[in-house]
Write a protein that holds these residues in place. Structure first.
Motif, PDB file in Angstrom:
ATOM      1  N   CYS A 151      43.138  28.869  34.345  1.00  0.00           N
ATOM      2  CA  CYS A 151      43.591  30.095  35.012  1.00  0.00           C
ATOM      3  C   CYS A 151      42.406  30.976  35.367  1.00  0.00           C
ATOM      4  O   CYS A 151      42.305  31.512  36.479  1.00  0.00           O
TER       5      CYS A 151
ATOM      6  N   TYR B   2      52.698  35.410  44.036  1.00  0.00           N
ATOM      7  CA  TYR B   2      53.972  35.759  43.409  1.00  0.00           C
ATOM      8  C   TYR B   2      55.073  35.941  44.457  1.00  0.00           C
ATOM      9  O   TYR B   2      56.239  35.635  44.217  1.00  0.00           O
TER      10      TYR B   2
ATOM     11  N   PHE C 286      55.954  32.207  45.032  1.00  0.00           N
ATOM     12  CA  PHE C 286      56.278  31.331  43.905  1.00  0.00           C
ATOM     13  C   PHE C 286      56.795  32.068  42.664  1.00  0.00           C
ATOM     14  O   PHE C 286      56.961  31.453  41.622  1.00  0.00           O
ATOM     15  N   GLY C 287      57.025  33.361  42.774  1.00  0.00           N
ATOM     16  CA  GLY C 287      57.564  34.096  41.644  1.00  0.00           C
ATOM     17  C   GLY C 287      58.932  33.549  41.247  1.00  0.00           C
ATOM     18  O   GLY C 287      59.709  33.092  42.092  1.00  0.00           O
ATOM     19  N   LYS C 288      59.195  33.593  39.935  1.00  0.00           N
ATOM     20  CA  LYS C 288      60.513  33.130  39.474  1.00  0.00           C
ATOM     21  C   LYS C 288      61.570  34.098  39.999  1.00  0.00           C
ATOM     22  O   LYS C 288      61.446  35.317  39.835  1.00  0.00           O
TER      23      LYS C 288
ATOM     24  N   ILE D 236      63.480  29.781  47.523  1.00  0.00           N
ATOM     25  CA  ILE D 236      62.086  29.909  47.961  1.00  0.00           C
ATOM     26  C   ILE D 236      61.979  29.891  49.487  1.00  0.00           C
ATOM     27  O   ILE D 236      61.122  30.557  50.073  1.00  0.00           O
TER      28      ILE D 236
ATOM     29  N   TYR E  18      45.049  41.667  36.453  1.00  0.00           N
ATOM     30  CA  TYR E  18      44.626  40.541  35.630  1.00  0.00           C
ATOM     31  C   TYR E  18      45.688  40.041  34.663  1.00  0.00           C
ATOM     32  O   TYR E  18      45.754  38.840  34.391  1.00  0.00           O
TER      33      TYR E  18
ATOM     34  N   ASN F 239      48.603  39.526  35.326  1.00  0.00           N
ATOM     35  CA  ASN F 239      49.331  38.531  36.114  1.00  0.00           C
ATOM     36  C   ASN F 239      48.698  38.460  37.504  1.00  0.00           C
ATOM     37  O   ASN F 239      49.101  39.150  38.433  1.00  0.00           O
ATOM     38  N   VAL F 240      47.698  37.628  37.607  1.00  0.00           N
ATOM     39  CA  VAL F 240      46.904  37.570  38.839  1.00  0.00           C
ATOM     40  C   VAL F 240      47.738  37.108  40.026  1.00  0.00           C
ATOM     41  O   VAL F 240      47.408  37.380  41.177  1.00  0.00           O
ATOM     42  N   ALA F 241      48.852  36.420  39.754  1.00  0.00           N
ATOM     43  CA  ALA F 241      49.687  35.932  40.854  1.00  0.00           C
ATOM     44  C   ALA F 241      50.177  37.070  41.737  1.00  0.00           C
ATOM     45  O   ALA F 241      50.473  36.875  42.909  1.00  0.00           O
TER      46      ALA F 241
ATOM     47  N   CYS G 267      45.906  35.663  33.438  1.00  0.00           N
ATOM     48  CA  CYS G 267      46.553  34.423  33.826  1.00  0.00           C
ATOM     49  C   CYS G 267      47.694  34.720  34.783  1.00  0.00           C
ATOM     50  O   CYS G 267      47.898  35.844  35.193  1.00  0.00           O
ATOM     51  N   VAL G 268      48.398  33.678  35.096  1.00  0.00           N
ATOM     52  CA  VAL G 268      49.533  33.794  36.003  1.00  0.00           C
ATOM     53  C   VAL G 268      50.812  33.733  35.193  1.00  0.00           C
ATOM     54  O   VAL G 268      50.963  32.881  34.330  1.00  0.00           O
ATOM     55  N   LYS G 269      51.699  34.671  35.460  1.00  0.00           N
ATOM     56  CA  LYS G 269      52.970  34.700  34.739  1.00  0.00           C
ATOM     57  C   LYS G 269      54.111  34.734  35.739  1.00  0.00           C
ATOM     58  O   LYS G 269      53.938  35.116  36.887  1.00  0.00           O
ATOM     59  N   ASP G 270      55.267  34.405  35.251  1.00  0.00           N
ATOM     60  CA  ASP G 270      56.508  34.546  36.024  1.00  0.00           C
ATOM     61  C   ASP G 270      56.458  33.817  37.358  1.00  0.00           C
ATOM     62  O   ASP G 270      57.031  34.282  38.347  1.00  0.00           O
ATOM     63  N   THR G 271      55.731  32.739  37.385  1.00  0.00           N
ATOM     64  CA  THR G 271      55.688  31.959  38.622  1.00  0.00           C
ATOM     65  C   THR G 271      56.047  30.511  38.315  1.00  0.00           C
ATOM     66  O   THR G 271      55.921  30.060  37.178  1.00  0.00           O
ATOM     67  N   ASP G 272      56.494  29.833  39.315  1.00  0.00           N
ATOM     68  CA  ASP G 272      56.875  28.431  39.159  1.00  0.00           C
ATOM     69  C   ASP G 272      56.414  27.679  40.404  1.00  0.00           C
ATOM     70  O   ASP G 272      57.087  27.675  41.431  1.00  0.00           O
ATOM     71  N   PHE G 273      55.233  27.080  40.287  1.00  0.00           N
ATOM     72  CA  PHE G 273      54.675  26.401  41.450  1.00  0.00           C
ATOM     73  C   PHE G 273      55.402  25.088  41.763  1.00  0.00           C
ATOM     74  O   PHE G 273      55.206  24.510  42.818  1.00  0.00           O
TER      75      PHE G 273
ATOM     76  N   GLN H  11      58.273  24.993  42.530  1.00  0.00           N
ATOM     77  CA  GLN H  11      59.186  25.312  43.633  1.00  0.00           C
ATOM     78  C   GLN H  11      58.665  24.800  44.969  1.00  0.00           C
ATOM     79  O   GLN H  11      59.426  24.714  45.938  1.00  0.00           O
TER      80      GLN H  11
END
Lengths: 472, 181
Positions: free
Chosen positions: A6, A69, A72-74, A79, A449, A451-453, B21-27, B29
């Motif tokens: 990451c 995000y 690709f965010g949940k 999508i 940082y 959640n960098v997404a 890091c990356v959270k709450d994501t689902d690549f 998809q």
């Protein structure tokens, strides 16, 4: 391992608004590489040598209007719906940018007259594309829901270049207030491609009284793709041959160009200093291995008109389908041009004003290094402006910052950058010195940082130098 | 600053960096991303009048007027792979006083019929032309057959001999292609 990946990869996947804005590095005199963003930056040390290949590693990846995000965010939203929303949410001035620099060599020294000379070699990759909104909609949805809509070729605007830069510069304190700097550059292009300033539209229209239901029109098309250094690489064959050819171009074997950087530092008062720089005033002259493709013209297509000729035995049917292809190629021929062209480098402009306060840092008996130039205020605040010329229009970024010295060991700079897309970009730069050893790191968007997404602005620069003072 | 503190400082800083890091994501998809463009493209058009029903060389009546065109777009690999549905719209306007049968035969490279559309046309008049609209919706097995085609044969069949035909038979057509890529 996951966190390591990451840490390494996410800044690369993250999104950066202004790929070449180095607002943390700018006017950061403790870091020798700040000379590359303003050649008039005042250097404290007598010599510096960058650790080869490690003195500046810089990555910027991203886009202006969308984060990882966003896609690709949940979410409970499909999508594909999110991608559609992003496509419609972006406009034709949104862009995607990749910029990477690797310094191969870096050195500098101060002579007896106080002139600081510096030079080096670095490699740079810069890819920049505006979001081709019309064509993204056409690819995503087709033309069915867009009968009558103009799809503009002007939306396609992309540049990509890989080059090495040999540079040598100097800065000198002209008088009590003014320090000027300049840097000469030789560009050696490894490969270049661009398609900008395209014109014309494609549209599907219903016209009352026409022969068929629709007319598919290409109107006033003028689309150009210019390339240099690519054809010979694709002809080179094996990977080793390509690598050898690219390596030779790194060391002045490619298409060459010339450029200069200019900078100035002006001490308005003891604790008030203004700076400015112009970076990459120059061009690359693509004379070797240049190949361009140009398509110009108008074309209408309304399907296949059958004529029902009475054929004799053995006579073949009329070739309607090939006629359509031939008519298209006649109306909009694609010309391959092998003439040279000139590529101006993207001009960057930096400016700042800073105010020093707090205790003076330099409490040594000898003040011969800093010479009371205001560089030695322990704390300072400042405002910075950055602008870069891009194909459709210049882009701007505005930065406010706070910088503080913590003894000789550490200098930190906290930045807040605002632009038309992001108002929450907080960056941080740290430079540390241990004996002759200097290490620096600068990161953008530290608030993201966790959640960098979700970040739209992430960049990373770091490097190692040796800084030497005669008096130590 | 002494060395231990220096090292401690950078260790802490690097640790902080590693917490990003990356959270709450689902690549994963990405596997669900489907481009589904719907493309409208003109197809065939023609106008047949009295002169077309006689052979200009022999003067004989032509009870079947026929023509053929290549249509290789259906045979392109991206069409074979990604076309899910095709909808043909045929608009025929008949101002001639006789009925017709129009056939659209899609042939493969061996000239075998892989898909066929037949549209009967009622007799009309110049004062009151008859408009016939036919929508041919093709999906599933039909798409597999259609995308084998590389030619289209159009037959306009007149059921019986005639003396004189005034008026014309006019065709306009388009295809709506539904892709999933």
């Amino acid at each position: 391992m996951r966190n390591l990946l990451c840490f390494i990869l996410i800044p690369l996947l993250g999104c950066l608004t202004y790929g070449q804005n180095k607002q943390i590095l700018y006017d950061f005199g403790d870091i020798p590489q700040s000379l590359l963003v303003n050649p008039a930056t005042i250097m404290d040390q007598d010599y510096h040598v960058g650790i080869p290949f490690l003195s500046q590693v810089s990555f910027h990846f991203g886009s202006s209007g969308v984060s990882a995000y966003d896609i690709f965010g949940k979410s409970n939203v499909d999508i594909n719906t999110r991608i559609r929303n992003v496509i419609y949410g972006l406009d034709k001035y949104d862009f995607f940018s990749v910029n990477q620099q690797l310094e191969i060599l870096s050195f500098g020294w101060k002579n007896s007259k106080g002139i600081y000379y510096s030079g080096g070699i670095y490699e740079e990759l810069d890819v920049f594309t505006y979001f081709p909104k019309d064509w993204a909609i056409l690819a995503w949805e087709g033309n069915s829901e867009h009968i009558g809509r103009n799809f503009h070729f002007n939306d396609i605007s992309v540049t990509a270049e890989l080059l090495s830069v040999f540079h040598f510069g100097a800065n000198k304190r002209i008088n009590e207030k003014l320090t000027l700097g300049a840097r000469a550059k030789i560009y050696s292009s490894i490969a270049h491609a661009r398609s900008t300033d395209n014109e014309g539209v494609f549209k599907t229209v219903e016209v009352e009284g026409s022969d068929n239901i629709y007319i598919h029109r290409i109107i006033n098309a003028d689309v150009t793709v210019q390339t240099s250094g690519i054809q010979s690489l694709s002809d080179a064959g094996s990977g080793a041959a390509v690598a050898n050819e690219m390596l030779s171009r790194v060391f002045l074997g490619g298409n060459l160009g010339l450029g200069v950087d200019l900078g100035a530092t002006y001490q308005i008062k003891d604790n008030l200093i203004a700076t400015a720089s112009l970076i990459d005033i120059g061009a690359v002259f693509h004379t070797k291995d240049a190949e361009s493709y140009e398509a110009k013209g108008n074309h209408n297509l309304d399907g296949i008109e059958l004529l029902f000729p009475a054929l004799s035995d053995g006579e073949s049917a009329y070739d309607y389908y090939n006629d359509i292809e031939d008519n298209f190629e006649n109306d909009i021929p694609v010309d391959t041009i092998n003439s040279s062209y000139t590529q101006f480098r993207p001009l960057k402009v930096n400016a700042s004003i800073k105010y020093g306060f707090g205790k003076k840092q330099n409490s040594k008996v000898c003040d011969c290094l800093n010479k009371d130039k205001g560089e030695d205020w322990r704390e300072e605040v400042g405002l910075q402006l950055f602008a870069i010329k891009r194909p459709k229009k210049p882009q701007f970024a505005y930065t406010a910052y706070y910088k503080r010295r913590f003894g000789d060991f550490l200098i930190g700079k906290l930045t807040y950058t605002i632009d038309q897309y992001s108002a929450t970009n907080v960056g941080m730069g740290l430079s540390t010195n241990y004996n002759w050893f200097n290490f620096y790191v600068a990161v953008d968007n530290i608030l993201k940082y966790p959640n960098v997404a979700k970040a739209k602005n992430v960049s990373l620069q770091l490097g190692f130098n040796l800084k030497i003072d005669k008096n130590e | 600053m002494n060395k231990p503190i220096y090292l401690l400082f950078w260790s802490v800083l690097i640790m902080v960096c590693f917490t990003s890091c990356v959270k709450d994501t689902d690549f994963d998809q990405a596997d669900d991303i489907v481009l589904s463009p719907v493309l409208e493209l003109d197809f065939i058009y023609f106008t047949l009048d009295q002169s077309d029903y006689f052979n200009p060389n022999t003067g004989e009546q032509r009870l079947i007027v026929t023509d053929t065109t290549d249509f290789e777009i259906l045979n392109e690999s991206f069409v074979r792979d990604d076309l899910k549905r095709a909808e043909y719209l045929f608009k025929l306007e008949n101002s001639a006083p006789i009925s017709f049968l129009t056939e659209f035969r899609f042939l493969n490279e061996n000239d075998e019929v892989v898909y066929e559309v037949a549209i009967p046309i009622s007799a009309g008049s110049i004062a009151a032309p008859v408009l016939t609209e036919h929508i041919e919706n093709i999906e599933n097995q039909g798409i597999l057959e259609l995308t084998l085609a590389s030619k289209v044969v159009v037959n306009v069949i007149i059921p019986s001999s005639f003396e004189n035909i005034e008026g014309a038979l006019n065709l306009q057509s388009k295809t709506t292609y539904f892709f999933e890529i």
